[in-house]
Every structure is written in C-alpha cells, then in structure tokens.
Design a protein around this motif. Structure first.
Motif, PDB file in Angstrom:
ATOM      1  N   TYR A   1     -37.060  69.033 -83.503  1.00 32.67           N
ATOM      2  CA  TYR A   1     -37.765  70.044 -84.372  1.00 32.67           C
ATOM      3  C   TYR A   1     -38.586  69.370 -85.478  1.00 32.67           C
TER       4      TYR A   1
ATOM      5  N   PRO B   1     -45.046  66.367 -82.593  1.00 33.87           N
ATOM      6  CA  PRO B   1     -45.267  66.375 -81.010  1.00 33.87           C
ATOM      7  C   PRO B   1     -46.119  65.357 -80.830  1.00 33.87           C
TER       8      PRO B   1
ATOM      9  N   LYS C   1     -41.423  64.813 -74.716  1.00 33.11           N
ATOM     10  CA  LYS C   1     -42.010  65.882 -74.542  1.00 33.11           C
ATOM     11  C   LYS C   1     -41.442  66.892 -73.501  1.00 33.11           C
TER      12      LYS C   1
ATOM     13  N   LEU D   1     -38.526  68.735 -74.807  1.00 35.03           N
ATOM     14  CA  LEU D   1     -38.996  69.912 -75.636  1.00 35.03           C
ATOM     15  C   LEU D   1     -39.396  70.737 -74.911  1.00 35.03           C
TER      16      LEU D   1
END
Length: 48
Positions: free
Chosen positions: A21, A25, A33, A36
C-alpha cells in the motif's frame, strides 16, 4: 457461504502476502501488480 470464503481468503492474504500500500503502482514489477490485483479482487468480493 461465498462471502465467508472470501473473508477467510482476505485474512489469509493479509497474513501471507506482502503489503504494497505504500508503494507507487507505476513502479511495481509485474508480479507485484498481479499480487495487488488479486488482493483487490478478493477484498471486493468479500465486501459484496
């Protein structure tokens, strides 16, 4: 039943998978990724 399964999955993800977090990104690797996205998918399904 499905909601309970996803809630269990989210708890398992929080215990096992790394937290991403605080990371940007755009700077994540492809694997990060994917992790996530998987965590987001599991969380949204547990809330619905």
């Amino acid at each position: 039943m499905k909601k309970q399964l996803f809630k269990l999955l989210v708890k398992l993800n929080n215990a096992v998978l790394p937290s991403l977090y605080k990371k940007d990104p755009m700077k994540l690797t492809t694997m990060q990724k994917a992790i996530l996205g998987y965590r987001y998918w599991a969380l949204t399904n547990s809330l619905n």
